[in-house]
Design a protein around this motif. Structure first.
Motif, short mmCIF file in Angstrom:
data_model
loop_
_atom_site.label_atom_id
_atom_site.label_comp_id
_atom_site.label_asym_id
_atom_site.label_seq_id
_atom_site.Cartn_x
_atom_site.Cartn_y
_atom_site.Cartn_z
N THR A 1 0.82 -1.22 0.00
CA THR A 1 0.00 0.00 0.00
C THR A 1 0.84 1.26 0.00
OG1 THR A 1 -0.14 0.00 2.42
CG2 THR A 1 -1.89 -1.14 1.21
N GLY A 2 2.15 1.14 0.25
CA GLY A 2 3.03 2.31 0.26
C GLY A 2 3.03 3.05 1.58
N LYS A 3 2.48 2.47 2.62
CA LYS A 3 2.41 3.12 3.92
C LYS A 3 3.42 2.55 4.90
CE LYS A 3 -2.47 4.10 3.38
NZ LYS A 3 -3.82 3.85 3.85
N GLN A 4 4.52 2.03 4.38
CA GLN A 4 5.53 1.44 5.24
C GLN A 4 6.40 2.52 5.87
OE1 GLN A 4 7.51 -1.15 2.58
NE2 GLN A 4 8.86 0.38 1.77
N ARG A 5 6.95 2.22 7.02
CA ARG A 5 7.85 3.14 7.71
C ARG A 5 9.28 2.76 7.39
NH1 ARG A 5 6.88 2.51 13.61
NH2 ARG A 5 6.27 0.43 13.01
N ILE A 6 10.11 3.74 7.13
CA ILE A 6 11.53 3.51 6.86
C ILE A 6 12.31 3.91 8.09
CG2 ILE A 6 13.49 4.12 5.40
CD1 ILE A 6 11.46 4.63 3.15
N MET A 7 13.10 2.99 8.61
CA MET A 7 13.87 3.24 9.82
C MET A 7 15.11 4.07 9.51
SD MET A 7 12.22 1.53 12.19
CE MET A 7 13.37 1.23 13.49
N ASP A 8 15.49 4.94 10.42
CA ASP A 8 16.69 5.75 10.28
C ASP A 8 17.86 4.95 10.85
OD1 ASP A 8 18.54 7.77 9.94
OD2 ASP A 8 18.02 8.74 11.83
N SER A 9 18.51 4.17 10.02
CA SER A 9 19.60 3.33 10.51
C SER A 9 20.91 4.10 10.58
CB SER A 9 19.76 2.10 9.62
OG SER A 9 20.07 2.49 8.31
N ALA A 10 21.05 5.21 9.84
CA ALA A 10 22.30 5.97 9.86
C ALA A 10 22.55 6.54 11.25
CB ALA A 10 22.25 7.08 8.83
N GLY A 11 21.54 7.07 11.90
CA GLY A 11 21.70 7.61 13.24
C GLY A 11 22.08 6.55 14.25
N ARG A 12 21.56 5.37 14.09
CA ARG A 12 21.87 4.28 15.01
C ARG A 12 23.32 3.82 14.86
NH1 ARG A 12 16.65 0.33 15.34
NH2 ARG A 12 15.14 1.93 15.86
N VAL A 13 23.81 3.76 13.63
CA VAL A 13 25.19 3.34 13.39
C VAL A 13 26.15 4.37 13.97
CG1 VAL A 13 26.92 2.90 11.61
CG2 VAL A 13 24.62 1.97 11.37
N GLU A 14 25.87 5.65 13.75
CA GLU A 14 26.73 6.71 14.29
C GLU A 14 26.74 6.68 15.82
OE1 GLU A 14 25.12 10.20 12.54
OE2 GLU A 14 25.93 9.73 10.54
N ARG A 15 25.59 6.46 16.42
CA ARG A 15 25.50 6.40 17.88
C ARG A 15 26.28 5.20 18.41
NH1 ARG A 15 19.73 6.50 19.27
NH2 ARG A 15 19.82 4.25 19.08
N PHE A 16 26.21 4.05 17.71
CA PHE A 16 26.97 2.87 18.11
C PHE A 16 28.46 3.13 18.02
CE2 PHE A 16 29.20 -1.04 17.00
CZ PHE A 16 28.81 -1.88 18.05
N ASN A 17 28.91 3.72 16.92
CA ASN A 17 30.34 4.00 16.75
C ASN A 17 30.85 4.99 17.79
OD1 ASN A 17 30.64 2.25 14.60
ND2 ASN A 17 30.21 3.81 13.06
N ALA A 18 30.06 5.99 18.12
CA ALA A 18 30.47 6.96 19.13
C ALA A 18 30.53 6.30 20.51
CB ALA A 18 29.50 8.14 19.15
N ARG A 19 29.63 5.42 20.79
CA ARG A 19 29.57 4.77 22.10
C ARG A 19 30.74 3.82 22.31
NH1 ARG A 19 24.38 1.26 24.22
NH2 ARG A 19 25.18 0.85 26.29
N PHE A 20 31.15 3.10 21.28
CA PHE A 20 32.20 2.10 21.41
C PHE A 20 33.47 2.50 20.66
CE2 PHE A 20 28.26 -0.29 22.05
CZ PHE A 20 28.52 -0.85 23.28
N ALA A 21 33.72 3.79 20.51
CA ALA A 21 34.90 4.25 19.78
C ALA A 21 36.19 3.85 20.47
CB ALA A 21 34.85 5.77 19.61
N GLY A 22 36.24 3.91 21.78
CA GLY A 22 37.47 3.58 22.51
C GLY A 22 37.50 2.17 23.03
N PHE A 23 36.58 1.36 22.65
CA PHE A 23 36.50 -0.02 23.18
C PHE A 23 37.66 -0.85 22.65
CE2 PHE A 23 34.86 -4.39 23.28
CZ PHE A 23 34.51 -4.47 24.61
N GLY A 24 38.39 -1.50 23.53
CA GLY A 24 39.47 -2.40 23.15
C GLY A 24 40.81 -1.71 23.02
N LYS A 25 40.88 -0.40 23.17
CA LYS A 25 42.16 0.31 23.08
C LYS A 25 42.76 0.42 24.48
CE LYS A 25 40.96 3.07 19.10
NZ LYS A 25 40.78 4.40 18.56
N LYS A 26 44.09 0.39 24.52
CA LYS A 26 44.78 0.50 25.82
C LYS A 26 45.27 1.90 26.04
CE LYS A 26 46.16 -4.25 26.25
NZ LYS A 26 47.21 -5.18 26.45
#
Length: 84
Positions: free
Chosen positions: A59-84
């Motif tokens: 019907t064309g009434k589907q919702r499109i998720m904003d995945s770009a914001g989620r990826v950026e938020r994930f990268n910012a949250r775990f940017a320093g993970f695993g570094k000494k």
């Protein structure tokens, strides 16, 4: 070919419960419920909860998720993970 190995292929009405649309097609599905169609004939009817008339993809009434914001938020949250 062997006789009586294939199911009976017959006209049947599918009733979309979400939109109220009914359409006549052919299928091997069966039902004990019947309905009188526009041509005056009686056909078995199968109630379906969703069809192409009511599904958001068709019907064309589907919702499109904003995945770009989620990826950026994930990268910012775990940017320093695993570094000494």
């Amino acid at each position: 070919m062997k006789l009586n190995t294939h199911p009976k292929y017959q006209a049947i009405v599918f009733n979309d419960l979400a939109s109220g649309t009914k359409f006549l097609t052919r299928s091997t599905a069966t039902s004990s419920k019947t309905i009188e169609w526009e041509d005056g004939n009686t056909y078995p009817v199968i109630d379906v909860e969703i069809s192409s008339e009511s599904h958001p993809f068709y019907t064309g009434k589907q919702r499109i998720m904003d995945s770009a914001g989620r990826v950026e938020r994930f990268n910012a949250r775990f940017a320093g993970f695993g570094k000494k």
